[in-house]
Motif scaffolding. Structure first.
Motif, PDB file in Angstrom:
ATOM      1  N   PRO A 108      63.239-129.768  38.039  1.00 46.17           N
ATOM      2  CA  PRO A 108      63.655-130.179  39.393  1.00 46.17           C
ATOM      3  C   PRO A 108      62.516-130.807  40.193  1.00 46.17           C
ATOM      4  O   PRO A 108      62.741-131.744  40.974  1.00 46.17           O
ATOM      5  CB  PRO A 108      64.114-128.863  40.028  1.00 46.17           C
ATOM      6  N   GLU A 109      61.291-130.311  40.001  1.00 47.62           N
ATOM      7  CA  GLU A 109      60.147-130.875  40.711  1.00 47.62           C
ATOM      8  C   GLU A 109      59.846-132.295  40.246  1.00 47.62           C
ATOM      9  O   GLU A 109      59.310-133.106  41.009  1.00 47.62           O
ATOM     10  CB  GLU A 109      58.910-129.992  40.502  1.00 47.62           C
ATOM     11  N   MET A 110      60.194-132.600  39.004  1.00 46.82           N
ATOM     12  CA  MET A 110      59.969-133.934  38.448  1.00 46.82           C
ATOM     13  C   MET A 110      61.147-134.868  38.698  1.00 46.82           C
ATOM     14  O   MET A 110      61.100-136.043  38.320  1.00 46.82           O
ATOM     15  CB  MET A 110      59.713-133.819  36.938  1.00 46.82           C
ATOM     16  N   GLY A 111      62.203-134.355  39.295  1.00 41.65           N
ATOM     17  CA  GLY A 111      63.377-135.178  39.559  1.00 41.65           C
ATOM     18  C   GLY A 111      64.252-135.416  38.346  1.00 41.65           C
ATOM     19  O   GLY A 111      65.128-136.285  38.366  1.00 41.65           O
ATOM     20  N   ILE A 112      64.053-134.621  37.280  1.00 40.01           N
ATOM     21  CA  ILE A 112      64.828-134.790  36.053  1.00 40.01           C
ATOM     22  C   ILE A 112      66.196-134.126  36.163  1.00 40.01           C
ATOM     23  O   ILE A 112      67.179-134.606  35.604  1.00 40.01           O
ATOM     24  CB  ILE A 112      64.049-134.227  34.846  1.00 40.01           C
ATOM     25  N   ALA A 113      66.270-133.011  36.876  1.00 40.29           N
ATOM     26  CA  ALA A 113      67.522-132.266  37.002  1.00 40.29           C
ATOM     27  C   ALA A 113      67.546-131.541  38.335  1.00 40.29           C
ATOM     28  O   ALA A 113      66.511-131.365  38.993  1.00 40.29           O
ATOM     29  CB  ALA A 113      67.670-131.265  35.853  1.00 40.29           C
ATOM     30  N   GLU A 114      68.740-131.131  38.749  1.00 44.66           N
ATOM     31  CA  GLU A 114      68.887-130.350  39.969  1.00 44.66           C
ATOM     32  C   GLU A 114      68.395-128.914  39.738  1.00 44.66           C
ATOM     33  O   GLU A 114      68.422-128.415  38.622  1.00 44.66           O
ATOM     34  CB  GLU A 114      70.359-130.312  40.400  1.00 44.66           C
ATOM     35  N   LYS A 115      67.976-128.278  40.809  1.00 45.73           N
ATOM     36  CA  LYS A 115      67.553-126.880  40.722  1.00 45.73           C
ATOM     37  C   LYS A 115      68.731-125.999  40.340  1.00 45.73           C
ATOM     38  O   LYS A 115      69.843-126.180  40.834  1.00 45.73           O
ATOM     39  CB  LYS A 115      66.968-126.427  42.060  1.00 45.73           C
ATOM     40  N   THR A 116      68.499-125.042  39.446  1.00 51.28           N
ATOM     41  CA  THR A 116      69.560-124.148  38.973  1.00 51.28           C
ATOM     42  C   THR A 116      69.899-123.109  40.037  1.00 51.28           C
ATOM     43  O   THR A 116      68.999-122.401  40.510  1.00 51.28           O
ATOM     44  CB  THR A 116      69.127-123.423  37.684  1.00 51.28           C
ATOM     45  N   PRO A 117      71.162-122.972  40.426  1.00 53.58           N
ATOM     46  CA  PRO A 117      71.542-121.912  41.379  1.00 53.58           C
ATOM     47  C   PRO A 117      71.239-120.530  40.799  1.00 53.58           C
ATOM     48  O   PRO A 117      71.289-120.333  39.576  1.00 53.58           O
ATOM     49  CB  PRO A 117      73.047-122.117  41.555  1.00 53.58           C
ATOM     50  N   ALA A 118      70.916-119.587  41.674  1.00 55.35           N
ATOM     51  CA  ALA A 118      70.536-118.240  41.227  1.00 55.35           C
ATOM     52  C   ALA A 118      71.619-117.596  40.379  1.00 55.35           C
ATOM     53  O   ALA A 118      71.323-116.922  39.382  1.00 55.35           O
ATOM     54  CB  ALA A 118      70.209-117.362  42.431  1.00 55.35           C
ATOM     55  N   GLY A 119      72.886-117.796  40.738  1.00 57.70           N
ATOM     56  CA  GLY A 119      73.970-117.200  39.960  1.00 57.70           C
ATOM     57  C   GLY A 119      74.020-117.715  38.538  1.00 57.70           C
ATOM     58  O   GLY A 119      74.285-116.961  37.596  1.00 57.70           O
TER      59      GLY A 119
END
Length: 206
Positions: A108-119
Motif C-alpha cells: 500500500p505504501e508503494m501504491g501497488i495495492a489498497e491497504k487490507t481492512p483489519a477484518g
C-alpha cells in the motif's frame, strides 16, 4: 540422552565415492537452528511491536524479508534434501508468511495495492493459525520445546485474528506477550541444538 528434535539430522560417515560428485553427495548439516533462529528472532521483534512498545518500522520489515523470510526458506530447502517433510513444510511456509506479511505492509505504501481492512487481515491470520494447529499436532512425538513452540504459535495467530476482528487493544497486547514467549522458545531450541551438537551432550535440555 533426550530424543533428537524433528529438525535435527544425525551425523553419518560419508563413504568414498569413485565418481563425480553431485549435490546429493554433499554432507548434510543440521539446518534446524538456522530456521528456528530466523523464526524466533523475527517473532520476538514483531511481538514487541504487538505488545505496544514501538510501531512497525523498516527494522521489522527488513528482518521479516531477509531473515524470517529468506533464511527460513533456505532452511526448508536444506530440509528437503534430507527427506524431512515436516521441517521443509514448516520452514518454507513460515518463510513465505514473513514475505507475504511484509508485502501486506509495504505494497500500500508503494501504491501497488489498497491497504487490507483489519477484518480481512483477521482471516489471513486465522488461516495461519489453522495451519499452525495441524503443524502442532505433527510435533506430538517430537521434543517438548518444539511442541511448546507450535502450541504457542497457533494460539498467537488466533489471538491476533480476534484482535483484528474486534479491534481490542488488550487482546493485541496479550498476543504480543504470548508471541514474545513463542519466539523465545524457538530461540532457545536453536541455541540448544547448536550447543548440544558442538559439545556432544545435553548442555541445554529440550
Amino acid at each position: 540422552m533426550a530424543k533428537a528434535p524433528e529438525f535435527q539430522q544425525p551425523h553419518m560417515p560419508h563413504p568414498v565415492i569413485n565418481r563425480p560428485y553431485t549435490a546429493k553427495d554433499l554432507p548434510s548439516v543440521n539446518f534446524g537452528p538456522l530456521g528456528l533462529m530466523a523464526f524466533g528472532m523475527t517473532t520476538i521483534l514483531l511481538n514487541i511491536h504487538n505488545a505496544g512498545f514501538y510501531p512497525v518500522s523498516v527494522m521489522i520489515i527488513a528482518m521479516g524479508i531477509f531473515y524470517g523470510g529468506l533464511a527460513q526458506i533456505v532452511a526448508g530447502i536444506l530440509g528437503s534434501r534430507t527427506g524431512n517433510t515436516f521441517a521443509t513444510t514448516a520452514f518454507i511456509s513460515y518463510g513465505f508468511f514473513w514475505l507475504s506479511l511484509s508485502a501486506i505492509w509495504i505494497f500500500p505504501e508503494m501504491g501497488i495495492a489498497e491497504k487490507t481492512p483489519a477484518g480481512y487481515l483477521g482471516w489471513y491470520l486465522f488461516m495461519w493459525g489453522l495451519f499452525s494447529f495441524f503443524m502442532f499436532v505433527g510435533t506430538l512425538k517430537a521434543n517438548r520445546v518444539l511442541q511448546l513452540i507450535f502450541f504457542l504459535l497457533f494460539i498467537l495467530f488466533f489471538l491476533l485474528a480476534v484482535r483484528d476482528w474486534t479491534g481490542s487493544e488488550l487482546i493485541g497486547k496479550i498476543a504480543g506477550w504470548e508471541g514474545i514467549l513463542c519466539g523465545a522458545c524457538a530461540f532457545y531450541l536453536a541455541i540448544a541444538e547448536i550447543l548440544n551438537e558442538q559439545f556432544g551432550r545435553d548442555v541445554l535440555p529440550i
